[in-house]
Design a protein around this motif. Structure first.
Motif, PDB file in Angstrom:
ATOM      1  N   GLY B  35       0.827  -1.203   0.000  1.00 53.75           N
ATOM      2  CA  GLY B  35       0.000   0.000   0.000  1.00 53.75           C
ATOM      3  C   GLY B  35       0.856   1.245   0.000  1.00 53.75           C
ATOM      4  N   ALA B  36       0.238   2.345  -0.403  1.00 49.25           N
ATOM      5  CA  ALA B  36       0.967   3.612  -0.424  1.00 49.25           C
ATOM      6  C   ALA B  36       1.165   4.115   1.002  1.00 49.25           C
ATOM      7  CB  ALA B  36       0.165   4.635  -1.234  1.00 49.25           C
ATOM      8  N   ASN B  37       1.953   5.168   1.138  1.00 48.80           N
ATOM      9  CA  ASN B  37       2.124   5.788   2.458  1.00 48.80           C
ATOM     10  C   ASN B  37       0.764   6.252   2.954  1.00 48.80           C
ATOM     11  OD1 ASN B  37       4.891   5.457   2.512  1.00 48.80           O
ATOM     12  ND2 ASN B  37       5.287   7.446   1.548  1.00 48.80           N
ATOM     13  N   GLY B  38       0.489   5.980   4.226  1.00 44.63           N
ATOM     14  CA  GLY B  38      -0.783   6.411   4.800  1.00 44.63           C
ATOM     15  C   GLY B  38      -1.921   5.447   4.559  1.00 44.63           C
ATOM     16  N   ALA B  39      -1.616   4.283   3.989  1.00 48.08           N
ATOM     17  CA  ALA B  39      -2.682   3.311   3.708  1.00 48.08           C
ATOM     18  C   ALA B  39      -3.158   2.605   4.978  1.00 48.08           C
ATOM     19  CB  ALA B  39      -2.192   2.283   2.694  1.00 48.08           C
ATOM     20  N   GLY B  40      -2.320   2.637   6.043  1.00 50.60           N
ATOM     21  CA  GLY B  40      -2.714   1.998   7.306  1.00 50.60           C
ATOM     22  C   GLY B  40      -1.854   0.796   7.668  1.00 50.60           C
ATOM     23  N   LYS B  41      -0.767   0.573   6.916  1.00 51.50           N
ATOM     24  CA  LYS B  41       0.068  -0.608   7.165  1.00 51.50           C
ATOM     25  C   LYS B  41       0.757  -0.521   8.547  1.00 51.50           C
ATOM     26  CE  LYS B  41       2.802   0.009   3.609  1.00 51.50           C
ATOM     27  NZ  LYS B  41       2.335   1.314   3.084  1.00 51.50           N
ATOM     28  N   THR B  42       1.422   0.637   8.784  1.00 50.67           N
ATOM     29  CA  THR B  42       2.146   0.781  10.059  1.00 50.67           C
ATOM     30  C   THR B  42       1.173   0.829  11.234  1.00 50.67           C
ATOM     31  OG1 THR B  42       3.998   1.867   8.973  1.00 50.67           O
ATOM     32  CG2 THR B  42       3.752   2.276  11.329  1.00 50.67           C
ATOM     33  N   THR B  43       0.016   1.437  11.023  1.00 55.66           N
ATOM     34  CA  THR B  43      -0.995   1.457  12.089  1.00 55.66           C
ATOM     35  C   THR B  43      -1.383   0.034  12.475  1.00 55.66           C
ATOM     36  OG1 THR B  43      -1.833   3.583  11.351  1.00 55.66           O
ATOM     37  CG2 THR B  43      -3.317   2.257  12.683  1.00 55.66           C
ATOM     38  N   THR B  44      -1.540  -0.822  11.455  1.00 57.01           N
ATOM     39  CA  THR B  44      -1.887  -2.225  11.725  1.00 57.01           C
ATOM     40  C   THR B  44      -0.815  -2.897  12.577  1.00 57.01           C
ATOM     41  OG1 THR B  44      -2.993  -2.293   9.584  1.00 57.01           O
ATOM     42  CG2 THR B  44      -2.492  -4.408  10.623  1.00 57.01           C
ATOM     43  N   ILE B  45       0.466  -2.662  12.203  1.00 58.04           N
ATOM     44  CA  ILE B  45       1.580  -3.259  12.965  1.00 58.04           C
ATOM     45  C   ILE B  45       1.559  -2.744  14.407  1.00 58.04           C
ATOM     46  CG2 ILE B  45       4.112  -3.365  13.155  1.00 58.04           C
ATOM     47  CD1 ILE B  45       3.478  -4.797  10.671  1.00 58.04           C
ATOM     48  N   GLN B  46       1.355  -1.429  14.571  1.00 59.22           N
ATOM     49  CA  GLN B  46       1.353  -0.844  15.925  1.00 59.22           C
ATOM     50  C   GLN B  46       0.220  -1.391  16.779  1.00 59.22           C
ATOM     51  OE1 GLN B  46       1.828   3.360  16.396  1.00 59.22           O
ATOM     52  NE2 GLN B  46       3.143   3.539  14.599  1.00 59.22           N
ATOM     53  N   LEU B  47      -0.926  -1.672  16.148  1.00 57.97           N
ATOM     54  CA  LEU B  47      -2.041  -2.249  16.903  1.00 57.97           C
ATOM     55  C   LEU B  47      -1.690  -3.645  17.413  1.00 57.97           C
ATOM     56  CD1 LEU B  47      -5.002  -1.036  14.673  1.00 57.97           C
ATOM     57  CD2 LEU B  47      -4.713  -0.536  17.104  1.00 57.97           C
ATOM     58  N   PHE B  48      -0.991  -4.420  16.583  1.00 52.68           N
ATOM     59  CA  PHE B  48      -0.606  -5.761  17.046  1.00 52.68           C
ATOM     60  C   PHE B  48       0.523  -5.710  18.082  1.00 52.68           C
ATOM     61  CE2 PHE B  48      -2.957  -7.172  13.307  1.00 52.68           C
ATOM     62  CZ  PHE B  48      -3.705  -8.180  13.894  1.00 52.68           C
ATOM     63  N   LEU B  49       1.325  -4.633  18.037  1.00 51.01           N
ATOM     64  CA  LEU B  49       2.352  -4.456  19.072  1.00 51.01           C
ATOM     65  C   LEU B  49       1.742  -3.973  20.378  1.00 51.01           C
ATOM     66  CD1 LEU B  49       5.176  -2.804  16.945  1.00 51.01           C
ATOM     67  CD2 LEU B  49       5.421  -4.896  18.289  1.00 51.01           C
ATOM     68  N   GLY B  50       0.527  -3.439  20.305  1.00 53.44           N
ATOM     69  CA  GLY B  50      -0.106  -2.908  21.517  1.00 53.44           C
ATOM     70  C   GLY B  50       0.396  -1.516  21.863  1.00 53.44           C
ATOM     71  N   ARG B 150      14.820 -15.611  20.090  1.00 54.76           N
ATOM     72  CA  ARG B 150      13.617 -15.674  20.927  1.00 54.76           C
ATOM     73  C   ARG B 150      12.693 -16.823  20.542  1.00 54.76           C
ATOM     74  NH1 ARG B 150      10.657 -10.126  20.904  1.00 54.76           N
ATOM     75  NH2 ARG B 150       9.215 -11.480  22.018  1.00 54.76           N
ATOM     76  N   ARG B 151      12.967 -17.457  19.415  1.00 61.50           N
ATOM     77  CA  ARG B 151      12.070 -18.487  18.872  1.00 61.50           C
ATOM     78  C   ARG B 151      10.655 -17.915  18.773  1.00 61.50           C
ATOM     79  NH1 ARG B 151      15.170 -21.603  22.628  1.00 61.50           N
ATOM     80  NH2 ARG B 151      16.705 -22.888  21.527  1.00 61.50           N
ATOM     81  N   ALA B 152      10.582 -16.711  18.185  1.00 59.30           N
ATOM     82  CA  ALA B 152       9.293 -16.022  18.096  1.00 59.30           C
ATOM     83  C   ALA B 152       8.351 -16.797  17.178  1.00 59.30           C
ATOM     84  CB  ALA B 152       9.498 -14.613  17.567  1.00 59.30           C
ATOM     85  N   GLU B 153       7.067 -16.821  17.555  1.00 58.26           N
ATOM     86  CA  GLU B 153       6.064 -17.504  16.732  1.00 58.26           C
ATOM     87  C   GLU B 153       5.516 -16.577  15.665  1.00 58.26           C
ATOM     88  OE1 GLU B 153       3.377 -19.929  19.539  1.00 58.26           O
ATOM     89  OE2 GLU B 153       4.521 -18.531  20.778  1.00 58.26           O
ATOM     90  N   LEU B 154       5.687 -15.264  15.895  1.00 58.83           N
ATOM     91  CA  LEU B 154       5.141 -14.276  14.967  1.00 58.83           C
ATOM     92  C   LEU B 154       6.190 -13.196  14.726  1.00 58.83           C
ATOM     93  CD1 LEU B 154       2.784 -12.770  13.501  1.00 58.83           C
ATOM     94  CD2 LEU B 154       2.167 -11.817  15.734  1.00 58.83           C
ATOM     95  N   LEU B 155       6.334 -12.839  13.455  1.00 58.29           N
ATOM     96  CA  LEU B 155       7.288 -11.792  13.085  1.00 58.29           C
ATOM     97  C   LEU B 155       6.506 -10.632  12.490  1.00 58.29           C
ATOM     98  CD1 LEU B 155      10.368 -11.527  13.148  1.00 58.29           C
ATOM     99  CD2 LEU B 155      10.450 -12.597  10.891  1.00 58.29           C
ATOM    100  N   LEU B 156       6.652  -9.433  13.098  1.00 53.64           N
ATOM    101  CA  LEU B 156       6.021  -8.234  12.546  1.00 53.64           C
ATOM    102  C   LEU B 156       7.107  -7.407  11.879  1.00 53.64           C
ATOM    103  CD1 LEU B 156       3.659  -7.165  15.503  1.00 53.64           C
ATOM    104  CD2 LEU B 156       3.042  -8.408  13.417  1.00 53.64           C
ATOM    105  N   LEU B 157       6.993  -7.238  10.563  1.00 61.63           N
ATOM    106  CA  LEU B 157       8.039  -6.529   9.815  1.00 61.63           C
ATOM    107  C   LEU B 157       7.429  -5.272   9.205  1.00 61.63           C
ATOM    108  CD1 LEU B 157       9.516  -9.615   7.874  1.00 61.63           C
ATOM    109  CD2 LEU B 157      10.258  -8.695  10.066  1.00 61.63           C
ATOM    110  N   VAL B 186       4.340 -14.598   9.671  1.00 66.78           N
ATOM    111  CA  VAL B 186       4.955 -13.291   9.399  1.00 66.78           C
ATOM    112  C   VAL B 186       3.906 -12.341   8.842  1.00 66.78           C
ATOM    113  CG1 VAL B 186       6.765 -12.067   8.124  1.00 66.78           C
ATOM    114  CG2 VAL B 186       7.159 -14.444   8.863  1.00 66.78           C
ATOM    115  N   LEU B 187       3.853 -11.133   9.433  1.00 67.42           N
ATOM    116  CA  LEU B 187       3.048 -10.056   8.845  1.00 67.42           C
ATOM    117  C   LEU B 187       4.033  -8.968   8.444  1.00 67.42           C
ATOM    118  CD1 LEU B 187       0.265  -8.740   8.230  1.00 67.42           C
ATOM    119  CD2 LEU B 187       0.373  -7.734  10.524  1.00 67.42           C
ATOM    120  N   MET B 188       4.110  -8.672   7.138  1.00 69.53           N
ATOM    121  CA  MET B 188       5.122  -7.737   6.658  1.00 69.53           C
ATOM    122  C   MET B 188       4.468  -6.581   5.909  1.00 69.53           C
ATOM    123  SD  MET B 188       8.619  -8.430   4.505  1.00 69.53           S
ATOM    124  CE  MET B 188       8.053  -8.773   2.850  1.00 69.53           C
ATOM    125  N   ALA B 189       4.689  -5.374   6.397  1.00 69.00           N
ATOM    126  CA  ALA B 189       4.241  -4.188   5.671  1.00 69.00           C
ATOM    127  C   ALA B 189       5.375  -3.757   4.756  1.00 69.00           C
ATOM    128  CB  ALA B 189       3.918  -3.072   6.661  1.00 69.00           C
TER     129      ALA B 189
END
Lengths: 481, 235
Positions: B35-50, B150-157, B186-189
């Motif tokens: 998505g373009a800048n401002g599409a909501g990708k980083t917001t989505t990542i931040q929501l999953f980071l809490g 960390r043997r992470a189960e989920l990767l946020l990129l 993996v969820l990658m923006a």
């Protein structure tokens, strides 16, 4: 070790590594240590000189008293002597107001030392720094060191976005906060710990190895630990809540200036306004007037001395004035004692009133400690080092009791032994040796704590507030990725 | 599902950053958000980071609401932003030890961590050097090493290959693929269409806070992906 403890230790270790590697701790720490040790050296040399000077002067005063030759006891009372407050080794740490009020008093009949009853505890911080004492370094420079080391602990992490990286690991931010606080405490302890050991060693060498001094020094170290913890808590809070590191630094330096420069000055002004002191000239004029006309201004000195003479006779079972006619000097002796009582009553009244006003000033200054931990700790520090106004008053009150006892003894000896010789009677060394011993002892640490209970309360409240602010701001800190 | 968004909505005042986002990523899947800048990708990542709270809807990790216990949610994930931020005076090894300890990893022996940095492709002579001397690609590798350690189960990129040279970008993609094969979700923006098709199993195209297209990465060519993307951007 629990996982949380392990995390706290890891955070502390990381913060210390950063502080050491970026050079701040080394440079600023070395500066503070050098200034502390220099101040200690000056203070120790001054204390040692004062100790020797006091011992020499006390010895000379004692010798002069004993070797004054034969003279009339009342003339000897006029001849007088000097007494000296003991020089505490802790003066090397905090000279307090001792330099302003002096450590010796002139003792003589009909005279009281009014110059020693002067408020000087509100001396400004700039004056204190001019003294370069260990206390001045601890009270003013160490808080700046804490600020310099701690202002970026949260804010810089937020700015360079390592905080987001750290929080993304699932670490509890309270554990991060504890680790940062531990690192700041360890850094300050690393800088001041060795200096504190040197201070204790120097105090020991200066003769401060007795139990009383050790207790006072222990309490002093505890007090300064609380004081530094207050600045540490406030620094962490500002770092967590400020918009940027620069804003945190500017805020903290502003708060430091308020605490150490503005409020102490304001405290002095407030105290002077709430409890004004007469000038020396006014005090001397009031005392002179009271000596002639009584405290209420409606009495005559001669009549009052006569009244007191009669009271003295009654106290001692001499009901018939005719008994005195047989021995004129016996009557003169009673008159001299009565005159001394009259003068003591006048002086006691004025000096007590003055001392009470000074004490009220001290209380006003102590209350300002609720707004400035610097003011609270400055008061406590001088108190624990025995160099505050309360200790000076303790000494002057003892000296005055001793003066009264000495003058009473000399006048009684005149009355009892002069006989037909009258004013020609001269006593010798046997009477001078009968003078009561001047055995003033500095009060225990409890006296200092009692005298500064408002400052203790202020420090306790500040500590709770600062640590609570640090804890709450650590819990509430927010980041965006 | 390792990661799931249910009707996620995020408002910043009058601005709507996300409009009811639904997506799910399971173990061994790579979901690329384009998505373009401002599409909501980083917001989505931040929501999953809490780091931010949703206005409505739920962000779930391993079935648990992130909002309810963000610290517990973060324990399952590793996060690699556009620029992995590390402590410049500490070495790569020290940074890795620090972050893995924060994550509650017990085995942080230097031997294990060196091995992980080696697997992440960090040159051996860089391991003890201060991170302040690292290139961006080297810092990203330390970020990957954190996820491995960390043997992470989920990767946020979040734009992890932005600004990397092609070689470093390729190495990074290979590492992500390797983690996917290990079963990591993996969820990658990203803006990188080529890279998303290369490493992704699923591709979503976001526009003005909404997911406007979902594609199976294996079923779409580079040319088709570019065409579909541009069509949505020009709507």
């Amino acid at each position: 070790m629990t996982e949380r403890t392990s995390i706290v230790m890891t955070v502390a270790r990381k913060e210390l590594r950063e502080l050491i590697r970026d050079g701040r701790l080394r440079v600023l720490g070395a500066l503070v240590v050098v200034l502390t040790l220099a101040a200690l050296a000056f203070g120790a040399a001054q204390t040692e000189r004062a100790h020797h000077a006091r011992a020499h002067a006390a010895e000379r005063a004692d010798a002069q008293w004993r070797d004054q030759g034969e003279k009339n006891p009342h003339v000897a009372a006029h001849y007088g002597t000097h007494v000296f407050a003991p020089t505490s080794a802790a003066t090397a740490i905090d000279p307090g107001v001792s330099a302003h009020l002096g450590r010796s008093l002139r003792i003589e009949a009909h005279q009281r030392n009014l110059a020693g009853h002067t408020a000087a505890a509100d001396g400004s911080s700039v004056q204190r720094m001019g003294q370069l004492s260990v206390a001045a370094v601890f009270l003013q420079l160490v808080p700046l060191l804490i600020i310099a080391l701690g202002y970026g602990l949260w804010s810089r992490e937020r700015e360079r976005r390592t905080l987001a990286q750290a929080l993304s690991t699932g670490v509890d931010q309270r554990a991060l906060g504890r680790g940062k606080a531990l690192a700041l405490a360890a850094a300050i302890a690393g800088v001041l710990g060795p200096a504190a050991l040197v201070i204790v060693g120097v105090l020991w060498a200066l003769g401060g190895g007795d139990g009383g001094t050790l207790i006072r020094v222990g309490l002093l170290l505890a007090g300064y630990t609380i004081y530094f913890a207050i600045f540490g808590g406030l620094t962490l809070h500002a770092s967590a809540t400020a918009r940027s590191s620069r804003a945190a630094l500017v805020t903290l330096v502003g708060v430091w200036g308020l605490f150490t420069l503005v409020l102490p000055r304001a405290a002095g002004e407030l105290a002077g306004w709430m409890s004004p002191l007469p000038s020396r000239a006014e005090l001397a004029r009031d005392v002179a007037h009271s000596l002639e006309r009584g405290i209420d201004g409606e009495r005559a000195r001669e009549a009052e001395v006569e009244r007191i003479t009669r009271e003295l006779m009654a106290e001692e079972g001499i009901a018939d004035a005719g008994m005195l006619m047989a021995d004129e000097m016996f009557a003169v002796g009673y008159e001299l004692r009565a005159e001394a009582r009259w003068e003591d009553m006048i002086f006691d009244h004025h000096i007590r009133r003055l001392d009470d006003r000074i004490a009220a000033q001290q209380r006003w200054i102590a209350w300002v400690g609720l707004a400035s931990p610097y003011v609270a700790m400055r008061n406590l520090s001088a108190g624990l080092c025995g160099t505050d106004v309360a200790h000076h008053r303790h000494f002057t009150e003892y000296a005055e009791r001793w003066r009264k006892a000495l003058i009473e003894q000399l006048n009684s000896a005149f009355a009892e032994r002069a006989g037909a010789q009258g004013w020609a009677y001269e006593a010798g060394p046997e009477l001078w040796d009968e003078a009561p011993p001047f055995a003033y002892a500095t009060p225990g640490a409890g006296f200092a704590l009692e005298a500064h209970r408002i400052s203790l309360l202020a420090l306790g409240l500040w500590l709770m507030a600062a640590l609570s602010l640090a804890r709450v701001s650590a819990r509430r800190i927010r980041v965006t990725a | 599902m390792v990661l799931e968004a249910r009707g996620l909505v995020k408002h910043y005042g009058p601005h709507v950053a996300l409009r009811g986002l639904d997506l799910a990523v399971d173990a061994g899947e790579v979901f690329c958000l384009l998505g373009a800048n401002g599409a909501g990708k980083t917001t989505t990542i931040q929501l999953f980071l809490g780091f931010i709270q949703p206005t409505a809807g739920s962000a779930l990790i391993k079935g648990a609401e992130v909002r309810a216990d963000p610290i517990a949610a973060r324990r399952h994930l590793a996060y690699i932003p556009e620029n992995v931020m590390l402590y410049p005076t500490l070495s790569g090894l020290e940074n890795l030890e620090y972050f893995t300890t924060l994550a509650g990893v017990h085995d942080t022996s230097a031997e294990r961590l060196r091995g992980i940095l080696d697997r992440a492709g960090l040159p051996a002579d860089a391991v003890e050097r201060p991170v302040g001397t690292y290139s961006k690609g080297m810092r990203q590798k330390v970020g990957i090493a954190m996820a491995i350690a960390r043997r992470a189960e989920l990767l946020l990129l979040d734009e992890p290959t932005s600004g990397l040279d092609p070689k470093a970008s390729n190495e990074f993609s290979q590492l992500v693929s390797s983690l996917r094969e290990d079963g990591v979700a993996v969820l990658m923006a990203t803006h990188d269409l080529f890279r998303s098709r290369e490493v992704g199993t699923h591709i979503g195209i976001m526009k003005r806070g909404a997911l406007v297209a979902r594609l199976d990465a294996s079923a779409v060519s580079h040319t088709d992906l570019e065409r579909i993307y541009l069509e949505h951007m020009h709507d």
